[in-house]
Design an enzyme around this catalytic site. Sequence first.
Site, PDB file in Angstrom:
ATOM      1  N   SER A 169      19.953  11.217 -32.908  1.00  0.00           N
ATOM      2  CA  SER A 169      20.059  10.538 -31.612  1.00  0.00           C
ATOM      3  C   SER A 169      20.522  11.543 -30.563  1.00  0.00           C
ATOM      4  CB  SER A 169      21.046   9.371 -31.696  1.00  0.00           C
ATOM      5  OG  SER A 169      20.583   8.385 -32.584  1.00  0.00           O
ATOM      6  N   ARG A 228      32.042   8.660 -30.928  1.00  0.00           N
ATOM      7  CA  ARG A 228      31.291   9.902 -31.127  1.00  0.00           C
ATOM      8  C   ARG A 228      31.967  11.107 -30.469  1.00  0.00           C
ATOM      9  NH1 ARG A 228      30.405   6.739 -33.909  1.00  0.00           N
ATOM     10  NH2 ARG A 228      28.505   5.600 -34.400  1.00  0.00           N
ATOM     11  N   GLU A 272      24.483  13.765 -27.235  1.00  0.00           N
ATOM     12  CA  GLU A 272      25.320  13.789 -28.436  1.00  0.00           C
ATOM     13  C   GLU A 272      25.382  15.180 -29.062  1.00  0.00           C
ATOM     14  OE1 GLU A 272      25.662  11.351 -32.652  1.00  0.00           O
ATOM     15  OE2 GLU A 272      24.941  10.334 -30.856  1.00  0.00           O
TER      16      GLU A 272
END
Length: 378
Positions: free
Chosen positions: A248, A163, A370
């Site tokens: 998320s 990520r 994130e």
Amino acid sequence: MTDPPALSALTTMRVGGTPERLLEPADRDALVATAREVWSTGDEWLLLGGGSNTIAADDGFEGTVLRIVTRGVERLAAEKGRIRLRVQAGEPWDALVALTVRNGWAGIEALSGIPGSTGAAPVQNIGAYGQEIESALIGVEFLDYLTGEVYTLARAELGLGYRTSALKRGMAGVVLSVDLELADHSVPGGVGASLSAPIAYAQLADALAVPLGSRVSVDELRRAVLALRASKGMVLDPADPDSVSAGSFFTNPIVSENVARALPSDAPRWSLGPPEPDTILSLGPEGVHPLDVPPFAAGPYEAKLSAAWLIENAGIRSGFALPGSGAAISSKHTLAIVNRGAATAADVAQLASFVRGRVQADFGVVLHPEPVLVGLTL
């Protein structure tokens, strides 16, 4: 734009104040020219795509927001059985996935339902349900902030990690377009009948009632992924208050073997090999990129943990909210923070800080957000 809207109107979390300026170049050449002009002023600037991965402060942004709205998908020459696409950065990601499924092309079908723009996909190195954009990514066309030049960067030059990418960690500039290579596993039966990539995620295999490693039609797999995401509030839906989020909020932490061993035996963990260092090839005149991009990981990190498990076992359950706050943990998925209708960016940051503090206090693990936080800290 002389009277720009608040960032709450341009982001899926629906928080954020009004920027000083908002510019929306219509095509690739206009985007290059506009970005160079903005950078020449020395003012603060912010890139915004679909707004699904950005949470901006309530007092807005003191500078120029450059909103990426360029569109277009071009098919490039490719070997037999392969499909190559050049996608403009502002193309909505899920619309692109839907296009590939309609044409029977396999490689990104498990990434269905992820909101945001295509240009942001390699920056965040998106992945879901056992599939990663990295496996389909050829490279990007990139406008460099420091030099003002346009470069073609291959996948190996992007410092991709879990990520993250060098583009996210400090390699400033604008992704103009993304090149992808997909498989054409055509079988008789019409649109969407081509076979998917092998299923590599247990929950998805269970939903399809097939063994891991099986292939189904790309259309069937897309429908299954969308259903799974919707059950967690992870598909944008005006009728679902749990979808008013940035997806998320925390990444699954990557920790050392010693930290992983210290957790309770029922804590999920996945063993990882030591990450490869970033490879950033020459972009500058002296043979070195002028920006020192920090590596994805500096040590022998060997395990990935479940952020959802850590949050739940720190005593934070679905629907949890701090007193008087408009932000809450999603009722469907503990990794998501949602706007219950009147949340401020400060509410979101306060709840995220609380969650992170509880997990760190109970397990000694620091969760990392994130989404991109603009004018906010945890």
